[in-house]
Design an enzyme around this catalytic site. Structure first.
Site, PDB file in Angstrom:
ATOM      1  N   HIS A  98       7.032  -4.743  -3.930  1.00 12.65           N
ATOM      2  CA  HIS A  98       6.117  -3.601  -3.817  1.00 12.65           C
ATOM      3  C   HIS A  98       5.219  -3.686  -2.590  1.00 12.65           C
ATOM      4  CE1 HIS A  98       6.949  -1.762  -7.786  1.00 12.65           C
ATOM      5  NE2 HIS A  98       7.478  -2.952  -7.967  1.00 12.65           N
ATOM      6  N   ASP A 127       0.053  -1.620   3.995  1.00 12.28           N
ATOM      7  CA  ASP A 127       0.283  -1.282   2.591  1.00 12.28           C
ATOM      8  C   ASP A 127       1.772  -1.088   2.376  1.00 12.28           C
ATOM      9  OD1 ASP A 127      -0.446  -0.615  -0.009  1.00 12.28           O
ATOM     10  OD2 ASP A 127      -1.987   0.786   0.629  1.00 12.28           O
TER      11      ASP A 127
END
Ligand code: GDG
Length: 474
Positions: free
Chosen positions: A171, A373
């Site tokens: 992720h 991110d």
């Protein structure tokens, strides 16, 4: 948790393995509380398991007492807790996962520290996750291991269940070779992942980095164009599958939400993050200060509303980040506020989902400026909630989401002037352009939602496993 409805449609059980469960137990003076977890991973997998049923294996956040469970028999899916010995929690979680892997994978190596004892705790705990998973597996089950805390689990599980279909999804970003090789145990981590049939990443840049590292550190044969690694007798597929959100759920919530209650005379810029140094909150506050300095016309009539969810407060870096943010908010408000206007409103807490939807809907600008991110779901949630007069998304080009959300105003979060300029552009953009950009963003997120992501992931994983089992049998 939703009740069982469509789980019976699926023959094979989905077993999701992640560090945290969607609920954790917290013990306090008022007894034991069941607390809902906040974060991107839960947001992604909860709808999937509610839809098809299955099992979620993870750490409940504390020791379980005799007879204590997290599952309710009527739930849409079962929960299997992994017990982590107290002595290992620090080394595995706060240590190796969050002080070594997290900063390194976000390309912030100077924040990383590497300790052999923490690596050993990480190895032991990954072994435990594999054992608990294996004990609950039935033939034909599909296992999906998640994220950086569990990169060795696939290899441990493969030893216990050689025939199992095993996938892994990362992720967070996968860093470039020059950064990844700083990790003293880089090769072991790669071997941990390569026990899978399929390894998934959010965007193609991370797949390229992973393949490059596998080739250069392990010498495995790699087909970059097709995303294939030949690891011993196993063919491992590496794929880019950008995670989506439960778009319809956010859109519905936004339609039903009461008004955000923002003052009529204020334009609102909204930031929503876990309090984490990768999210670029201090830089964002400074960029807003810069906007007020360069464009005084926004003073008195624009507010930055920043929500920060408490996160990892056991780690010292996170506590000092909180202090830094508190000070910056004080400085900027002290400098620009008037008797009737406060430039920054800062909330250090979690808000309930319907309130969050109302804030997303009411905000004129969604400001999402992480320094790095993996994907960033807040950008997508903001877009899904733009059901009225469309706002503008200002998005960091360092977020995985920037690879697909081309109609956002892309900003460099390290460049305060650039972010301030994009904020000015967003605040002054006329309706036709706002509408065109937002419609394109909304359509894409509606189409590529979490259900379509899960469907593709399951399809690719089962196909990859089938080919491997066939090759092993021949
Ligand atoms: C990791 C990766 C990747 C936040 N505040 C509240 C609240 N939230 C929810 C948001 C969103 C989630 O938390 C945050 O997701 P992100 O994707 O932004 O970030 P991470 O937690 O760092 O997640 C990330 C993700 O995994 C998935 O793969 O996108 O790159 O770092 O869903 O809505 N929810 C509520 N109240 C809050 O105050 N209800």
């Amino acid at each position: 948790m939703a009740k069982r409805h469509s789980a019976a449609r699926h023959k094979s059980k989905l077993v999701t393995v992640s560090n945290r469960l969607p609920v954790t137990l917290r013990r306090g003076p008022r007894g034991t509380e069941r607390v809902r977890s906040t974060g991107g991973l839960v947001a992604a997998f909860e709808p999937l398991l509610e839809d098809r049923g299955g099992l979620w294996v993870g750490w409940p956040g504390t020791d379980l007492r005799d007879g204590e469970t997290l599952s309710d028999p009527g739930d849409a899916y079962q929960i299997e807790p992994v017990q982590i010995p107290r002595a290992d929690i620090k080394g595995y979680y706060h240590g190796f996962s969050n002080r070594a892997l997290w900063p390194l994978f976000h390309t912030m190596p100077v924040r990383a520290s590497f300790r052999t004892s923490e690596w050993e705790a990480y190895e032991r705990v990954n072994g435990r996750f594999a054992e608990t998973t294996a004990a609950n597996l039935e033939p034909g089950d599909i296992v999906l291991v998640n994220d950086y805390q569990l990169m060795l689990t696939p290899a441990r599980l493969r030893r216990l269940a050689p025939e199992a279909t095993i996938g892994f999804f990362l992720h967070i970003p996968f860093p470039p070779y020059d950064v990844f090789r700083i990790l003293p145990w880089a090769r072991q981590l790669l071997r941990g992942m390569l026990a899978c049939d399929l390894v998934g990443f959010h965007v193609s840049g991370y797949v390229r980095n992973f393949l490059d590292c596998v080739h250069r550190l392990l010498g495995d044969k790699v087909d970059v164009r097709r995303g294939i690694v030949q690891h011993g007798h196993r063919t491992v597929r590496a794929v880019a599958l950008p995670l989506g959100i439960d778009y319809a759920r956010y859109e519905d919530q936004a339609r039903q939400a009461p008004s955000a209650g923002f003052p009529e005379d204020q334009r609102v810029i909204l930031g929503v993050d876990r309090l984490d140094y990768t999210k670029g909150i201090p830089e964002r506050l400074k960029a807003f200060g810069r906007l007020l300095e360069l464009h005084p016309e926004h003073r008195q009539r624009t507010t930055l509303l920043q929500l920060a969810v408490p996160s990892r407060s056991e780690v010292a870096e996170y506590r000092s980040l909180k202090r830094e943010i508190d000070e910056l908010v004080g400085q900027i408000n002290g400098r620009y506020a008037s008797a009737s206007w406060t430039p920054i409103r800062y909330l250090y807490r979690t808000v309930p989902p319907d309130r969050l939807a109302a804030l997303y809907r009411g905000a004129d600008v969604g400001l999402v400026t992480p320094l790095r991110d993996g994907m960033n779901l807040v950008a997508k949630e903001y877009v899904a909630c733009q059901v009225g007069d469309p706002g503008v998304l200002v998005l960091s080009h360092m977020a995985g989401a920037a690879e697909t959300m081309a109609e956002a105003l892309l900003a460099n979060p390290y460049d305060l002037d650039d972010t301030a300029m994009k904020l000015h552009t967003a605040l002054t953009m006329l309706l036709p352009e706002r509408h065109t950009r937002m419609e394109a963003l909304r359509q894409r997120e509606a189409e590529h939602d979490v259900h379509s992501w899960a469907h593709k992931l399951m399809q690719r994983l089962t196909a990859a496993a089938k080919q491997n089992r066939k090759a092993e049998g021949s």
